[in-house]
Design a protein around this motif. Structure first.
Motif, mmCIF file in Angstrom:
data_model
loop_
_atom_site.group_PDB
_atom_site.id
_atom_site.type_symbol
_atom_site.label_atom_id
_atom_site.label_comp_id
_atom_site.label_asym_id
_atom_site.label_seq_id
_atom_site.Cartn_x
_atom_site.Cartn_y
_atom_site.Cartn_z
ATOM 1 N N GLY A 105 13.739 71.740 55.421
ATOM 2 C CA GLY A 105 14.627 71.533 56.557
ATOM 3 C C GLY A 105 13.989 72.058 57.829
ATOM 4 O O GLY A 105 12.805 72.402 57.862
ATOM 5 N N ARG A 106 14.816 72.130 58.874
ATOM 6 C CA ARG A 106 14.350 72.628 60.174
ATOM 7 C C ARG A 106 15.218 73.811 60.581
ATOM 8 O O ARG A 106 16.430 73.757 60.467
ATOM 9 N N VAL A 107 14.563 74.841 61.086
ATOM 10 C CA VAL A 107 15.278 76.014 61.580
ATOM 11 C C VAL A 107 14.578 76.494 62.844
ATOM 12 O O VAL A 107 13.372 76.763 62.816
ATOM 13 N N GLY A 108 15.319 76.583 63.944
ATOM 14 C CA GLY A 108 14.776 77.134 65.184
ATOM 15 C C GLY A 108 13.526 76.439 65.694
ATOM 16 O O GLY A 108 12.615 77.094 66.181
ATOM 17 N N GLY A 109 13.446 75.140 65.570
ATOM 18 C CA GLY A 109 12.290 74.425 66.075
ATOM 19 C C GLY A 109 11.114 74.379 65.116
ATOM 20 O O GLY A 109 10.092 73.781 65.415
ATOM 21 N N TYR A 110 11.222 75.027 63.972
ATOM 22 C CA TYR A 110 10.168 75.014 62.961
ATOM 23 C C TYR A 110 10.620 74.202 61.753
ATOM 24 O O TYR A 110 11.812 74.066 61.496
ATOM 25 N N VAL A 111 9.664 73.710 61.001
ATOM 26 C CA VAL A 111 9.943 73.035 59.740
ATOM 27 C C VAL A 111 9.702 74.056 58.638
ATOM 28 O O VAL A 111 8.682 74.747 58.640
ATOM 29 N N GLN A 112 10.663 74.175 57.734
ATOM 30 C CA GLN A 112 10.508 75.116 56.627
ATOM 31 C C GLN A 112 9.901 74.405 55.430
ATOM 32 O O GLN A 112 10.362 73.347 55.019
ATOM 33 N N GLU B 56 9.764 80.440 51.244
ATOM 34 C CA GLU B 56 9.538 79.440 52.280
ATOM 35 C C GLU B 56 8.780 80.038 53.446
ATOM 36 O O GLU B 56 8.816 81.247 53.667
ATOM 37 N N TRP B 57 8.089 79.184 54.187
ATOM 38 C CA TRP B 57 7.425 79.613 55.408
ATOM 39 C C TRP B 57 7.696 78.600 56.499
ATOM 40 O O TRP B 57 8.048 77.459 56.235
ATOM 41 N N ASP B 58 7.578 79.052 57.735
ATOM 42 C CA ASP B 58 7.830 78.204 58.897
ATOM 43 C C ASP B 58 6.533 77.594 59.393
ATOM 44 O O ASP B 58 5.500 78.264 59.447
ATOM 45 N N CYS B 59 6.616 76.327 59.792
ATOM 46 C CA CYS B 59 5.454 75.623 60.317
ATOM 47 C C CYS B 59 5.875 74.866 61.574
ATOM 48 O O CYS B 59 6.891 74.165 61.556
ATOM 49 N N PRO B 60 5.124 74.997 62.662
ATOM 50 C CA PRO B 60 5.442 74.194 63.851
ATOM 51 C C PRO B 60 5.274 72.711 63.515
ATOM 52 O O PRO B 60 4.323 72.340 62.818
ATOM 53 N N PRO B 61 6.187 71.854 63.989
ATOM 54 C CA PRO B 61 6.103 70.424 63.664
ATOM 55 C C PRO B 61 4.750 69.799 64.015
ATOM 56 O O PRO B 61 4.270 68.926 63.296
ATOM 57 N N GLY B 62 4.110 70.257 65.067
ATOM 58 C CA GLY B 62 2.818 69.717 65.466
ATOM 59 C C GLY B 62 1.687 70.069 64.518
ATOM 60 O O GLY B 62 0.600 69.494 64.589
ATOM 61 N N GLU B 63 1.916 71.018 63.632
ATOM 62 C CA GLU B 63 0.884 71.441 62.672
ATOM 63 C C GLU B 63 1.087 70.841 61.286
ATOM 64 O O GLU B 63 0.383 71.181 60.354
ATOM 65 N N LEU B 64 2.081 69.944 61.161
ATOM 66 C CA LEU B 64 2.330 69.296 59.874
ATOM 67 C C LEU B 64 1.412 68.103 59.710
ATOM 68 O O LEU B 64 1.159 67.365 60.651
ATOM 69 N N GLY B 65 0.929 67.941 58.505
ATOM 70 C CA GLY B 65 0.114 66.775 58.167
ATOM 71 C C GLY B 65 0.627 66.166 56.883
ATOM 72 O O GLY B 65 1.427 66.762 56.161
#
Length: 144
Positions: A95-102, A111-120
């Motif tokens: 899901g998404r929390v606070g602008g990050y993708v979990q 779980e860890w947070d990843c900025p959407p721009g760093e997802l591949g």
């Protein structure tokens, strides 16, 4: 007169079984899994040309894998995997929390947070490899 080749998904289903399989694949394609999807036994038993499709007869569903109060029916989404390009780790998108993708490690974990721009995109062979590793670890440690 020119004849056009018709793809299987462009023509009407020839049988109720084919219609159910097409529906199952279409739902899976958008991440929905209905395990009890089937031909309605009453209309199907009589050879009705327009047999009904039974979606599961659930009276209460929760998104993302909930169960009915009786525990008989389940609707779940197909897992979506992504790669965190910062570390190369692959995880299931939760899901998404606070602008990050979990992301959660395949097979469970923190779980860890990843900025959407760093997802591949997660390569399917890497996802399979991670799932097999997790199963191997669990079988060695006695977890079933």
């Amino acid at each position: 007169m020119e004849t056009k080749e018709t793809a299987a998904d462009e023509r009407p289903a020839r049988s109720a079984e084919e219609a159910v399989e097409r529906l199952r694949e279409a739902l899976r394609g958008v991440g929905i899994v209905l395990p009890s999807l089937r031909i309605d036994p009453v209309t199907g038993a009589h050879g009705h040309p327009y047999a009904l499709v039974d979606l599961g007869r659930c009276n209460r569903l929760e998104a993302g894998g909930g169960r009915s109060r009786e525990g008989r029916c389940r609707v779940s989404r197909a897992p979506v995997y992504a790669m965190d390009r910062r570390s190369g780790r692959i995880g299931e998108v939760m899901g998404r929390v606070g602008g990050y993708v979990q992301l959660r490690p395949i097979g469970g974990g923190r779980e860890w947070d990843c900025p959407p721009g760093e997802l591949g995109e997660a390569p399917p062979d890497e996802v399979l490899r991670e799932r097999v590793r997790r199963l191997d670890r669990d079988s060695v440690s006695g977890v079933t």
